[in-house]
Motif scaffolding. Structure first.
Motif, PDB file in Angstrom:
ATOM      1  N   HIS A   1       0.841  -1.202   0.000  1.00 25.85           N
ATOM      2  CA  HIS A   1       0.000   0.000   0.000  1.00 25.85           C
ATOM      3  C   HIS A   1       0.876   1.252   0.000  1.00 25.85           C
ATOM      4  CE1 HIS A   1      -3.915  -1.849   0.359  1.00 25.85           C
ATOM      5  NE2 HIS A   1      -3.456  -2.644   1.309  1.00 25.85           N
ATOM      6  N   TYR A   2       0.542   2.195  -0.883  1.00 32.32           N
ATOM      7  CA  TYR A   2       1.220   3.502  -0.940  1.00 32.32           C
ATOM      8  C   TYR A   2       0.147   4.593  -0.879  1.00 32.32           C
ATOM      9  CZ  TYR A   2       5.482   1.087  -2.370  1.00 32.32           C
ATOM     10  OH  TYR A   2       6.590   0.285  -2.415  1.00 32.32           O
ATOM     11  N   GLN A   3       0.386   5.607  -0.064  1.00 32.83           N
ATOM     12  CA  GLN A   3      -0.565   6.704   0.099  1.00 32.83           C
ATOM     13  C   GLN A   3       0.171   8.033   0.033  1.00 32.83           C
ATOM     14  OE1 GLN A   3      -2.640   6.114   3.793  1.00 32.83           O
ATOM     15  NE2 GLN A   3      -3.686   4.252   3.100  1.00 32.83           N
TER      16      GLN A   3
ATOM     17  N   ALA B   1      -7.839  12.355  -6.307  1.00 30.66           N
ATOM     18  CA  ALA B   1      -6.755  11.418  -5.981  1.00 30.66           C
ATOM     19  C   ALA B   1      -7.321  10.209  -5.231  1.00 30.66           C
ATOM     20  CB  ALA B   1      -5.695  12.115  -5.139  1.00 30.66           C
ATOM     21  N   LYS B   2      -6.704   9.051  -5.512  1.00 32.20           N
ATOM     22  CA  LYS B   2      -7.154   7.825  -4.850  1.00 32.20           C
ATOM     23  C   LYS B   2      -6.578   7.752  -3.431  1.00 32.20           C
ATOM     24  CE  LYS B   2      -5.543   5.021  -7.986  1.00 32.20           C
ATOM     25  NZ  LYS B   2      -5.253   3.773  -8.735  1.00 32.20           N
TER      26      LYS B   2
ATOM     27  N   ASP C   1      -5.438   4.730  -2.027  1.00 38.14           N
ATOM     28  CA  ASP C   1      -4.314   3.795  -2.085  1.00 38.14           C
ATOM     29  C   ASP C   1      -3.794   3.715  -3.521  1.00 38.14           C
ATOM     30  OD1 ASP C   1      -4.238   3.104   0.597  1.00 38.14           O
ATOM     31  OD2 ASP C   1      -5.784   1.574   0.360  1.00 38.14           O
ATOM     32  N   TYR C   2      -2.483   3.535  -3.646  1.00 34.87           N
ATOM     33  CA  TYR C   2      -1.848   3.397  -4.956  1.00 34.87           C
ATOM     34  C   TYR C   2      -0.973   2.152  -4.954  1.00 34.87           C
ATOM     35  CZ  TYR C   2      -3.198   8.190  -6.128  1.00 34.87           C
ATOM     36  OH  TYR C   2      -3.897   9.325  -6.402  1.00 34.87           O
ATOM     37  N   LYS C   3      -0.793   1.590  -6.141  1.00 32.48           N
ATOM     38  CA  LYS C   3       0.154   0.506  -6.305  1.00 32.48           C
ATOM     39  C   LYS C   3       1.566   1.085  -6.376  1.00 32.48           C
ATOM     40  CE  LYS C   3      -3.078  -2.538  -8.708  1.00 32.48           C
ATOM     41  NZ  LYS C   3      -3.356  -3.285  -9.958  1.00 32.48           N
TER      42      LYS C   3
ATOM     43  N   GLU D   1       2.338   2.920  -9.666  1.00 27.77           N
ATOM     44  CA  GLU D   1       1.636   4.199  -9.776  1.00 27.77           C
ATOM     45  C   GLU D   1       2.272   5.261  -8.874  1.00 27.77           C
ATOM     46  OE1 GLU D   1      -2.857   2.485 -10.692  1.00 27.77           O
ATOM     47  OE2 GLU D   1      -2.284   3.008  -8.661  1.00 27.77           O
ATOM     48  N   ALA D   2       2.558   4.883  -7.609  1.00 34.07           N
ATOM     49  CA  ALA D   2       3.166   5.840  -6.677  1.00 34.07           C
ATOM     50  C   ALA D   2       4.545   6.256  -7.164  1.00 34.07           C
ATOM     51  CB  ALA D   2       3.253   5.221  -5.282  1.00 34.07           C
TER      52      ALA D   2
ATOM     53  N   ILE E   1       4.190   8.804 -10.094  1.00 36.29           N
ATOM     54  CA  ILE E   1       3.800  10.143  -9.634  1.00 36.29           C
ATOM     55  C   ILE E   1       4.980  10.844  -8.966  1.00 36.29           C
ATOM     56  CG2 ILE E   1       2.317  11.390  -8.012  1.00 36.29           C
ATOM     57  CD1 ILE E   1       0.188   9.218  -8.516  1.00 36.29           C
TER      58      ILE E   1
END
Length: 574
Positions: A394-396, A431-432, A434-436, A439-440, A443
C-alpha cells in the motif's frame, strides 16, 4: 386554351341572344297592355250606349214611389250584370292575349335557344376542327422533329462511337508505347542505379583509401617534421654553444692578460648579480607558492560551498541521499525485494522453530491439543506474513500544508512509514486513497523531474537543486530506460557545471586556477555524451595547456645560465 376561349365566347353570344329574345315579347306585351287600357274606357262607353236603349223609357204617367224604387233596383242590377259581363270578357281577352303572348315568347325563346344551340354547336364543331387541325399539325411537326432528332442522334452516336473506337485504339497504342517506354526507362534506371551504386562504392572505397593514405602521410609528415624540428633545434643549440664557447675562449685568451683585473671585477659583478637573481627567484617562488596556496584554499572553499549547496538542496527531499553509479539498482524495487526476502526468512525461521520444538519434545504429537495448537500457530504466522505483504504493497500520498508526504505500508499487518517529502506538491481532488507501487513511483518520479525542469527554467538556474531533484527521482525509476534517461540528465548537468567552472578558472589566468580548470575539464570530457561535447572539452584542455606553457616559458628565460633549468621551469603545484 384556344378551344376553351372559343366555346366561352360562343356561350356569351347565345346568352345575349336569349336575353334579347326574352326582352322582345315582354316589350310587346307591355305595348298591348297599354293599348288595351286606352281602349277600355271607349268600350265601357260603347257598352253603356248599347245598354242604354234597353232601359225602359220613362212613362209619362205618374208612377208610385215603390215602382220607382223597383225600376232603380232593376237598372242597377242590369248595370251590374253588364259590368260583370264586360269584366269577364275583358279578363278572358287579357288571359287570351297573355296566353298568346306567352306562347309567342315561348316560341321565340325556343327559337332563340335552338339558334343559340346551333351557333354553339357550330362554334364547338369549328373549335374542334381547329383543335384537330392544330393537333394534327403539332403531331406532324413533333413527328418530323423526332425523326430529325433521331436521325441526328443516330448520326452523332455513330460518329461518337467511331471517334471513341479511334480514341481507344490510339490510347491503347499510346499505353503500349508508354509501358514499353516505362519498362525501358525502368531497366535503364536500374542499370544506371546499379552503375551509380557501384561507382559510389568504388568512390567511397577510393576516398577511404585516399583518406587513410592522407592520414598516414600527414602522420608521417608530422612525425618527420617533429623529428626534423627537434634535430634542427638540437643542432642549433649545440652550434650556438660551440660558437659561444669558442668565442668566449678566444676572447678570454686575447684579453686574458690585459683584462685580468676587468675579468675579476666582472666575475665579482656576475657573482653579485647571480646572488641577486637567486634571491629574486627565491622571492618569486615563495610568492608563487603563497599565491598557489591561496588559490588552492579558495578553490577548496568554493568546492566545499558547492557541496554544501548540493547537500542543502538534497535536504529538501529526505530521506534519500545522492546515489552514485554503483547504487542505481538500489531503490524502491530493491527495498520491496529485501522486504519479501525478509518475510520469507521470517516464515522459514518460524517453521524451523516449530520443528525444533517438536523434535525436542517427541511426546508432543501424541496429544491432539498440541498438534492443533501448532497448526493454529502456523496458520496465524502465515496469515501475519500474508497481511504484512498486503500492507507493504500500500502507498498513500498524505497532503500537508507545505507539500505531500509519500507513505508506504510497513511490513506488518498494519502501519505506514514516510518515504519522501515533496515540497510544494498539491494532490488533485480526485486522488485515490491507495496506490500501487508502480503508480506511486510514477507520480513521485514525475514530481522530481518537474522540479528539475523548474529549477533549470528559472531566470537564474539552480544547478545544485536540479541535480538533487534528479538524484531523488532515481529510486523511483524501476525501468532501465528511465534510469538511463535520468543519469543522462545528471551527466549533462555535471558536464555543463564543470565546463562553466573551468571557463571561469581559465579567465582568471592564474597558474593554480589553470590546474583546477584542467582537472574539471578532464572530468567533463569523461562525462561528454556526444563527440561535439568531447571536442569542446578537449579544445579547452589544449587552451589550458598552451596557457601553462606560456606561463612557464618566461620563468625559464629569466633564470641565470648557471642555475638548473628544470627547477626554474616547474610550476608550483596547487
Amino acid at each position: 386554351m384556344g378551344k376553351n376561349s372559343l366555346i366561352k365566347s360562343t356561350e356569351d353570344k347565345n346568352t345575349e341572344a336569349e336575353e334579347k329574345a326574352a326582352a322582345k315579347p315582354a316589350k310587346k306585351a307591355r305595348g298591348k297592355k297599354a293599348a288595351a287600357k286606352k281602349k277600355e274606357p271607349a268600350a265601357k262607353k260603347t257598352e253603356t250606349k248599347k245598354a242604354a236603349p234597353k232601359k225602359a223609357a220613362p212613362k209619362k204617367d205618374v208612377k208610385t214611389k215603390t215602382a220607382k224604387k223597383e225600376d232603380a233596383a232593376k237598372d242597377a242590377a242590369e248595370k251590374k250584370a253588364a259590368e260583370e259581363k264586360a269584366a269577364e270578357e275583358k279578363a278572358a281577352a287579357e288571359k287570351k292575349a297573355a296566353e298568346e303572348k306567352a306562347a309567342k315568347e315561348a316560341a321565340e325563346k325556343k327559337a332563340a335557344e335552338e339558334k343559340a344551340a346551333a351557333e354553339k354547336k357550330a362554334a364547338e364543331e369549328k373549335a374542334a376542327k381547329e383543335a384537330a387541325e392544330k393537333k394534327a399539325a403539332e403531331e406532324k411537326a413533333a413527328a418530323e422533329k423526332a425523326a430529325a432528332e433521331k436521325k441526328a442522334a443516330e448520326e452523332k452516336a455513330a460518329a461518337e462511337k467511331k471517334a471513341a473506337e479511334e480514341k481507344a485504339a490510339k490510347e491503347a497504342a499510346e499505353k503500349k508505347a508508354a509501358e514499353e517506354k516505362a519498362a525501358a526507362e525502368k531497366k535503364a534506371a536500374e542499370e544506371k542505379a546499379a552503375a551509380e551504386k557501384k561507382a559510389a562504392e568504388e568512390k567511397a572505397a577510393k576516398e577511404a583509401a585516399e583518406k587513410k593514405a592522407a592520414e598516414e602521410k600527414a602522420a608521417a609528415e608530422k612525425k618527420a617534421a617533429e623529428e626534423k624540428a627537434a634535430a634542427e633545434k638540437k643542432a642549433a643549440e649545440e652550434k650556438a654553444a660551440a660558437e659561444k664557447a669558442a668565442a668566449e675562449k678566444k676572447a678570454a685568451e686575447e684579453k686574458a692578460a690585459a683584462e685580468k683585473a676587468a675579468a675579476e671585477k666582472k666575475a665579482a659583478e656576475e657573482k653579485a648579480a647571480k646572488e641577486a637573481a637567486e634571491k629574486k627567484a627565491a622571492e618569486e617562488k615563495a610568492a608563487a607558492e603563497k599565491k598557489a596556496a591561496e588559490e588552492k584554499a579558495a578553490a577548496e572553499k568554493a568546492e566545499a560551498e558547492r557541496k554544501a549547496a548540493e547537500e542543502a538542496a538534497q535536504a529538501q527531499y529526505p530521506p534519500f541521499e545522492e546515489a552514485g553509479a554503483e547504487t542505481v539498482a538500489a531503490g524502491a524495487l530493491g527495498k520491496l525485494q529485501n522486504s519479501a526476502l525478509a518475510a520469507y526468512g521470517s516464515v522459514v525461521e518460524g517453521l524451523d522453530t516449530v520443528k525444533r520444538v517438536v523434535k525436542s519434545q517427541p511426546d508432543l504429537p501424541k496429544y491432539p491439543e498440541v498438534r492443533m495448537s501448532l497448526v493454529i500457530l502456523a496458520v496465524l504466522m502465515a496469515f501475519v506474513v500474508f497481511a504484512s505483504f498486503l500492507n507493504a504493497g500500500h502507498y498513500q500520498f498524505e497532503q500537508k500544508a507545505r507539500g505531500v508526504i509519500l507513505m508506504k505500508g510497513r511490513f506488518a499487518p498494519a502501519g505506514m512509514k514516510a518515504l519522501v517529502f515533496m515540497p510544494g506538491m498539491v494532490m488533485p481532488a480526485d486522488a485515490k486513497e491507495d496506490y500501487k507501487a508502480a503508480e506511486a513511483a510514477a507520480i513521485t518520479r514525475d514530481f522530481f523531474l518537474n522540479s528539475y525542469e523548474a529549477s533549470m527554467a528559472a531566470p537564474e538556474p539552480d544547478a545544485a537543486a536540479a541535480r538533487a531533484a534528479l538524484v531523488a527521482a532515481l529510486p523511483f525509476s524501476f525501468t532501465t530506460e528511465n534510469r538511463k534517461m535520468i543519469w543522462g540528465l545528471i551527466n549533462a548537468l555535471d558536464y555543463n557545471v564543470l565546463m562553466a567552472e573551468a571557463e571561469a578558472a581559465i579567465n582568471d589566468e592564474v597558474a593554480g586556477q589553470l590546474k583546477i580548470a584542467e582537472e574539471k575539464l578532464q572530468k567533463a570530457a569523461a562525462l561528454a555524451a556526444t563527440e561535439e561535447e568531447a571536442a569542446d572539452a578537449e579544445a579547452l584542455l589544449e587552451r589550458v595547456e598552451a596557457m601553462q606553457e606560456a606561463m612557464v616559458a618566461p620563468e625559464a628565460s629569466v633564470a641565470p645560465e648557471a642555475s638548473v633549468a628544470p627547477e626554474a621551469s616547474v610550476a608550483p603545484e596547487a
